[in-house]
Design a protein around this motif. Structure first.
Motif, PDB file in Angstrom:
ATOM      1  N   TYR A 120       4.361  15.081  12.542  1.00 56.68           N
ATOM      2  CA  TYR A 120       3.599  14.926  11.305  1.00 56.68           C
ATOM      3  C   TYR A 120       4.123  13.748  10.490  1.00 56.68           C
ATOM      4  O   TYR A 120       5.338  13.516  10.403  1.00 56.68           O
ATOM      5  CB  TYR A 120       3.706  16.191  10.442  1.00 56.68           C
ATOM      6  N   ILE A 121       3.202  13.031   9.845  1.00 56.17           N
ATOM      7  CA  ILE A 121       3.532  12.051   8.811  1.00 56.17           C
ATOM      8  C   ILE A 121       2.851  12.542   7.535  1.00 56.17           C
ATOM      9  O   ILE A 121       1.617  12.704   7.487  1.00 56.17           O
ATOM     10  CB  ILE A 121       3.030  10.639   9.172  1.00 56.17           C
ATOM     11  N   LEU A 122       3.655  12.778   6.481  1.00 55.98           N
ATOM     12  CA  LEU A 122       3.104  13.350   5.252  1.00 55.98           C
ATOM     13  C   LEU A 122       2.776  12.288   4.212  1.00 55.98           C
ATOM     14  O   LEU A 122       1.885  12.484   3.379  1.00 55.98           O
ATOM     15  CB  LEU A 122       4.074  14.366   4.647  1.00 55.98           C
ATOM     16  N   GLY A 123       3.503  11.165   4.212  1.00 60.67           N
ATOM     17  CA  GLY A 123       3.255  10.100   3.256  1.00 60.67           C
ATOM     18  C   GLY A 123       3.884   8.809   3.734  1.00 60.67           C
ATOM     19  O   GLY A 123       4.838   8.822   4.523  1.00 60.67           O
ATOM     20  N   TRP A 124       3.335   7.668   3.212  1.00 59.26           N
ATOM     21  CA  TRP A 124       3.810   6.367   3.715  1.00 59.26           C
ATOM     22  C   TRP A 124       3.581   5.312   2.651  1.00 59.26           C
ATOM     23  O   TRP A 124       2.515   5.245   2.026  1.00 59.26           O
ATOM     24  CB  TRP A 124       3.060   6.025   4.992  1.00 59.26           C
ATOM     25  N   PHE A 135       0.841  -1.194   0.000  1.00 60.98           N
ATOM     26  CA  PHE A 135       0.000   0.000   0.000  1.00 60.98           C
ATOM     27  C   PHE A 135       0.879   1.248   0.000  1.00 60.98           C
ATOM     28  O   PHE A 135       2.049   1.208   0.354  1.00 60.98           O
ATOM     29  CB  PHE A 135      -0.962   0.006   1.198  1.00 60.98           C
ATOM     30  N   ILE A 136       0.255   2.357  -0.445  1.00 61.72           N
ATOM     31  CA  ILE A 136       0.970   3.627  -0.505  1.00 61.72           C
ATOM     32  C   ILE A 136      -0.012   4.757  -0.220  1.00 61.72           C
ATOM     33  O   ILE A 136      -1.164   4.733  -0.682  1.00 61.72           O
ATOM     34  CB  ILE A 136       1.648   3.824  -1.881  1.00 61.72           C
ATOM     35  N   TYR A 137       0.428   5.731   0.586  1.00 61.47           N
ATOM     36  CA  TYR A 137      -0.366   6.911   0.894  1.00 61.47           C
ATOM     37  C   TYR A 137       0.464   8.145   0.538  1.00 61.47           C
ATOM     38  O   TYR A 137       1.397   8.487   1.249  1.00 61.47           O
ATOM     39  CB  TYR A 137      -0.732   6.967   2.382  1.00 61.47           C
ATOM     40  N   ASN A 138       0.116   8.802  -0.548  1.00 55.50           N
ATOM     41  CA  ASN A 138       0.715  10.095  -0.875  1.00 55.50           C
ATOM     42  C   ASN A 138      -0.163  11.175  -0.243  1.00 55.50           C
ATOM     43  O   ASN A 138      -0.946  11.855  -0.906  1.00 55.50           O
ATOM     44  CB  ASN A 138       0.805  10.274  -2.395  1.00 55.50           C
ATOM     45  N   GLY A 139      -0.064  11.299   1.068  1.00 55.48           N
ATOM     46  CA  GLY A 139      -1.027  12.059   1.847  1.00 55.48           C
ATOM     47  C   GLY A 139      -2.107  11.113   2.328  1.00 55.48           C
ATOM     48  O   GLY A 139      -2.315  10.033   1.750  1.00 55.48           O
ATOM     49  N   SER A 197       2.984  15.299  -4.510  1.00 57.14           N
ATOM     50  CA  SER A 197       1.582  15.137  -4.113  1.00 57.14           C
ATOM     51  C   SER A 197       1.388  15.189  -2.602  1.00 57.14           C
ATOM     52  O   SER A 197       0.252  15.097  -2.130  1.00 57.14           O
ATOM     53  CB  SER A 197       1.038  13.796  -4.640  1.00 57.14           C
ATOM     54  N   LEU A 198       2.472  15.292  -1.854  1.00 57.84           N
ATOM     55  CA  LEU A 198       2.354  15.273  -0.396  1.00 57.84           C
ATOM     56  C   LEU A 198       1.761  16.585   0.110  1.00 57.84           C
ATOM     57  O   LEU A 198       1.987  17.649  -0.471  1.00 57.84           O
ATOM     58  CB  LEU A 198       3.732  15.047   0.239  1.00 57.84           C
TER      59      LEU A 198
END
Length: 661
Positions: A249-253, A24-28, A268-269
């Motif tokens: 803060y976590i900006l992306g993961w 999985f990936i979270y760009n924000g 995109s963050l």
């Protein structure tokens, strides 16, 4: 909306059933389904923050557990990368940091004052059942966790004492140079965590945002996570704050099991919140004068405090002491070690000073500190020289003298700490546990061995001059160790001691010392003889509450011996639970060592031979003892001397006065 929920449900079902390949990936985090706890929250623009004020904890986890174990029980390979920022309320001032966490649970008990990164608390910080691994981004120095500094990256397994850590930095791909980073600078940074399940290798890489991933990791640790991981584990983030407000803060993961996690789209963050210029301006215009005034007052107070502390902790130090180097302790270190010489740290009070328990902060060694008043400076240099020399003594039955400190009219002696205290407390102070005969006999042999070392086996002859039960300390295994060398004197082998000052404790002082004042090894043997009787009989050398015949312990045992009932003198508390031959040996040897004639006493080497049964004990009758004395060459006097043991204090004195020597 329904279609999004359906797609998420399909993805979750796939991840659960095919955990080996989850990706999985979270760009924000806008619209992301994360499991949040504590202060954690996702903002409207997709920014995940874990804490935003003081004394908080916050956690954010991927909502379903991931299957980390292979069919053979080994932890599978995985990789993850994330972008974070730690923004303190005040520049470069922070309390605790954030961590990437792999845990068997996504729920953690709240730690007091927001400590322990939000994932541990005092009662479980060393518990192997935690099944928790973390990569900490720590912005606080905690010596109790063996932290290297207040700006480091560490690998934590089940507790916050990192198995491997390094100051925050990254390796430049162009120059190969290691460049420092400040985790609490408020700058955005990128972290890569990669685990090779085949080689059990964990790599952690750090860099500023926007730079390519460094070729060299900051941390590379060989660790097998198989014992930590369960079949299903949660992954996420946790942080805590204590005194100051800090934004984590976590900006992306991005995460992938058994493969390389996808690269984040940095463009995109979400953006970090901007600080308001108006608020900053008000702080400068209104608060600045107050801050300046407060700073001036604080500086004056600090200077006054420093001056007072210098006076408080001032040592007496002269040029000639430079040569003693590591044997010299600072008064400040000993003051801190004993918590200010508080009464609750007091171990005991004797005729020569008070003894305190302490813990040296640098080495974490437990010590006993003895404070001795010293009114006169005359002979101080020679006395300190002997103290330092005694610090070189090394024997398993001697308490190690570590060094000294001088302050005003006080002399402080530092010894190894003995957890079971002094022997006399076990003999006379009604302890909870009674010393067995086996323990007593071992203690007697141990002290004898230590005294032999002092008299014959070291570079110089060491006279202890104060051997008694209260100066024998017991270590954790109840071994006897001779202590308190404050009265000890040294001289070269083959010469005579120069001192003529009679010291010691009443009841242990050899008769000839009252006439000559000259100690020697034989006077130590006399005191050791009294000590042996003290241990075997469970009685003090002088007991004024007893009947006339029993006031002086040596006389009482002598009377029992002449009556043929020497075992009557044995400690009644033992209830005859002892080896008869050993008890008789100790009682008779105690009488022989404490004989009023110094020539009749054996050397400590002979004492050890008697205790080890390597030599027969001489007959204590007149003829037998006389033959023993002449045989070993200790005494060659007139033939009409009587060597029988005295029957009372008066006869003891008469024997000494009429004996000539």
């Amino acid at each position: 909306m329904f279609s999004k929920l359906l797609m998420w449900f399909i993805f979750m079902s796939y991840a659960v059933s095919k955990g080996d390949g989850v990706d999985f990936i979270y760009n924000g985090f806008r619209g992301a389904n994360m499991s949040l706890d504590g202060a954690a929250e996702i903002t409207s623009d997709g920014l995940l923050y874990l804490t935003d004020s003081e004394q908080q904890t916050g956690q954010a986890f991927f909502p379903i557990p991931l299957h980390f174990k292979s069919s053979r029980g080994k932890t599978q390979s995985f990789s993850t990368n994330f972008v974070f920022a730690i923004v303190p309320q005040f520049p470069n001032v922070s309390s605790f940091g954030a961590a990437f966490v792999i845990s068997s649970s996504k729920e953690f008990p709240e730690s007091p004052l927001g400590e322990y990164m939000g994932i541990f608390y005092p009662k479980n910080t060393h518990n192997s059942s935690n099944h928790t691994a973390a990569i900490e981004l720590d912005t606080c120095y905690n010596p109790e966790f063996d932290d290297i500094d207040d700006n480091h990256v560490g690998v934590d397994i089940n507790n916050l004492k990192s198995i491997h850590s390094a100051p925050a930095a990254y390796f430049s791909n162009t120059s190969g140079e290691l460049k420092n980073l400040s985790l609490k600078s408020g700058e955005i940074m990128h972290v890569w965590v990669e685990y090779n399940g085949l080689g059990n290798l964990l790599n952690v890489t750090l860099s500023p945002i926007g730079l390519p991933k460094p070729d060299l990791p900051l941390l590379s640790t060989e660790v097998d996570l198989s014992s930590i991981m369960l079949d299903d584990m949660y992954v996420g983030f946790s942080s805590s704050t204590r005194v100051f407000s800090v934004y984590h803060y976590i900006l992306g993961w991005s995460f992938k099991m058994n493969g390389q996690a996808k690269a984040l789209d940095l463009s995109s963050l979400p953006k970090l919140p901007r600080k308001g210029h108006k608020k900053k301006s008000e702080l400068l215009t209104i608060g600045f004068p107050v801050i300046v005034l407060f700073s001036i007052l604080a500086a004056i107070s600090a200077i006054g405090l420093i001056v007072r502390r210098k006076i408080k902790f001032a040592d007496v130090f002269e040029d000639w002491e430079c040569e003693y180097g590591p044997h010299r302790f600072s008064y400040k270190d000993l003051f801190m070690a004993t918590k200010g010489f508080k009464d609750r740290e007091l171990l005991g009070v004797g005729g020569f000073g008070r003894v305190y328990r302490g813990m040296l902060s640098a080495s974490k060694i437990e010590v006993a500190v003895k404070k001795v008043s010293h009114e006169s400076q005359q002979g101080m240099r020679e006395f300190i020289s002997e103290i330092v020399t005694l610090g070189h003594l090394r024997h398993r039955n001697l308490v190690q003298l570590l060094g000294y400190c001088r302050r005003k009219r006080e002399l402080l002696l530092v010894y190894d700490f003995m957890p079971n205290g002094s022997l006399d407390k076990f003999l006379f102070d009604h302890p909870n546990s009674l010393l067995t005969w086996h323990q007593r006999f071992r203690i007697i042999k141990g002290v004898a061995s230590g005294l032999l070392y002092l008299h014959e086996e070291w570079d110089q002859v060491v006279l202890h001059r104060d051997i008694k039960a209260s100066n024998v300390l017991l270590d954790s295994e109840m071994n006897g160790r001779l202590s308190d060398f404050g009265l000890a004197r040294l001289y070269d082998h083959g010469t005579n001691p120069q001192t003529t000052h009679m010291v010691g404790t009443f009841g242990y002082i050899a008769p000839e010392l009252t006439r000559t004042g000259k100690p020697n090894t034989s006077t130590d043997v006399f005191a050791f003889g009294v000590f042996m009787l003290e241990v075997a009989c469970g009685r003090r050398p002088i007991d004024t509450q007893s009947s006339v015949d029993e006031v002086i312990l040596v006389d009482w045992v002598s009377i029992c011996w002449r009556r043929g009932t020497i075992l009557v003198a044995a400690d009644s508390k033992l209830v005859h639970d002892y080896e008869v031959e050993e008890m008789e040996l100790v009682l008779k040897l105690g009488l022989l060592c404490s004989h009023p004639l110094s020539a009749a006493r054996p050397s400590m080497r002979q004492v050890m031979q008697f205790l080890d049964r390597d030599a027969p004990l001489p007959d204590l009758s007149s003829d037998g003892l006389r033959s023993a004395i002449l045989g070993v060459g200790h005494y060659k006097g007139s033939d009409d001397l009587r060597f029988s043991l005295p029957s009372s204090t008066t006869s003891l004195q008469e024997s000494v006065l009429s004996g000539g020597h």
